[in-house]
Design a protein around this motif. Structure first.
Motif, mmCIF file in Angstrom:
data_model
loop_
_atom_site.group_PDB
_atom_site.id
_atom_site.type_symbol
_atom_site.label_atom_id
_atom_site.label_comp_id
_atom_site.label_asym_id
_atom_site.label_seq_id
_atom_site.Cartn_x
_atom_site.Cartn_y
_atom_site.Cartn_z
ATOM 1 N N LYS A 127 5.065 5.507 5.260
ATOM 2 C CA LYS A 127 5.421 5.554 6.432
ATOM 3 C C LYS A 127 6.690 4.755 6.660
ATOM 4 C CE LYS A 127 1.768 3.515 8.036
ATOM 5 N NZ LYS A 127 0.981 2.821 9.070
ATOM 6 N N LYS A 162 0.787 -1.291 0.004
ATOM 7 C CA LYS A 162 0.001 0.029 0.123
ATOM 8 C C LYS A 162 1.020 1.092 0.050
ATOM 9 C CE LYS A 162 -3.611 -1.928 2.648
ATOM 10 N NZ LYS A 162 -4.358 -2.087 4.179
ATOM 11 N N THR A 165 9.345 1.725 10.961
ATOM 12 C CA THR A 165 8.051 1.448 10.881
ATOM 13 C C THR A 165 7.559 0.295 10.249
ATOM 14 O OG1 THR A 165 7.199 3.690 10.807
ATOM 15 C CG2 THR A 165 5.616 2.261 10.482
ATOM 16 N N ASP A 217 1.472 2.624 3.408
ATOM 17 C CA ASP A 217 2.758 1.774 4.268
ATOM 18 C C ASP A 217 3.922 2.012 3.860
ATOM 19 O OD1 ASP A 217 0.616 0.722 5.609
ATOM 20 O OD2 ASP A 217 0.446 -1.028 4.362
ATOM 21 N N THR A 269 5.306 -2.590 8.458
ATOM 22 C CA THR A 269 3.637 -2.632 7.833
ATOM 23 C C THR A 269 2.971 -3.945 8.313
ATOM 24 O OG1 THR A 269 4.734 -4.043 6.083
ATOM 25 C CG2 THR A 269 4.882 -1.690 5.755
ATOM 26 N N ASP A 270 1.599 -3.839 7.931
ATOM 27 C CA ASP A 270 0.839 -4.807 8.484
ATOM 28 C C ASP A 270 0.931 -6.282 7.654
ATOM 29 O OD1 ASP A 270 -0.461 -3.040 9.898
ATOM 30 O OD2 ASP A 270 -1.822 -2.350 8.515
#
Length: 192
Positions: free
Chosen positions: A180, A174, A188, A177, A190-191
């Motif tokens: 970030k 994404k 950071t 993401d 990501t999911d």
């Protein structure tokens, strides 16, 4: 003593991000409220409520957006648009702002594809965003290239590289993401 130091560091790690987010939200709120708020304050005298400026700004933008779709006022907006695109110095500033806003909010979003490029002469890779896939209209010898915007970490600035299409790998991440990840310097997760 180590326990106190550890608690202090944990406190910093917990409270500083919260304070910074509150500060940024507050400053953004005050800026947006001030756009029309400073014009409205004299009319409200002592009854001015913070946030009315934001509300009126939102209403004004919505009304102008609606008017831009109507025949007469739409023609007027297009006339102003064409005029701004013809004034020598203004046209550069206007087109950059207009294209940037359209890339985020328009139908053709420029930051929708995340790419990985290899830095020439190294095995290092960088994450970027495809901003333009048709460079032929810009400069014919670049027809086999794409524009990749590489965001700098911890900054708003970045670089735009024109890279051969076959050297760009589109990845399934994404854009939010990826941004970030880049802005945090890779700190950071990501999911995914």
């Amino acid at each position: 003593m180590k326990s106190i130091l550890r608690s202090f560091i944990n406190g910093i790690l917990t409270i500083v991000p919260i304070i910074l987010v509150i500060y940024v939200v507050y400053k953004t709120f005050m800026f947006l409220d001030g756009i029309l708020g400073s014009v409205l304050k004299p009319y409200f005298k002592d009854d001015y409520i913070p946030g009315i400026g934001i509300l009126f700004t939102f209403i004004l933008i919505t009304i102008l957006g609606w008017l831009s779709t109507k025949v007469f006022t739409g023609a007027l907006f297009r006339l102003v648009d064409r005029l701004l695109e013809k004034i020598p110095v203004i046209k550069t500033i206007y087109s950059v702002i207009k294209d940037t806003i359209n890339s985020f909010l328009g139908e053709k979003k420029s930051f929708s594809k995340v790419a990985i490029i290899t830095i020439p002469g190294t095995n290092m890779k960088s994450i970027g965003f495809i901003t333009t896939e048709d460079l032929e209209s810009f400069y014919d010898p670049l027809k086999d290239h794409v524009a990749v915007y590489i965001q700098q970490t911890f900054q708003i600035a970045g670089f735009t590289f024109l890279i051969p299409k076959d050297e760009v790998e589109i990845i399934d991440v994404k854009p939010e993401d990826a941004m970030k990840f880049i802005l945090s310097g890779g700190m950071t997760s990501t999911d995914k």
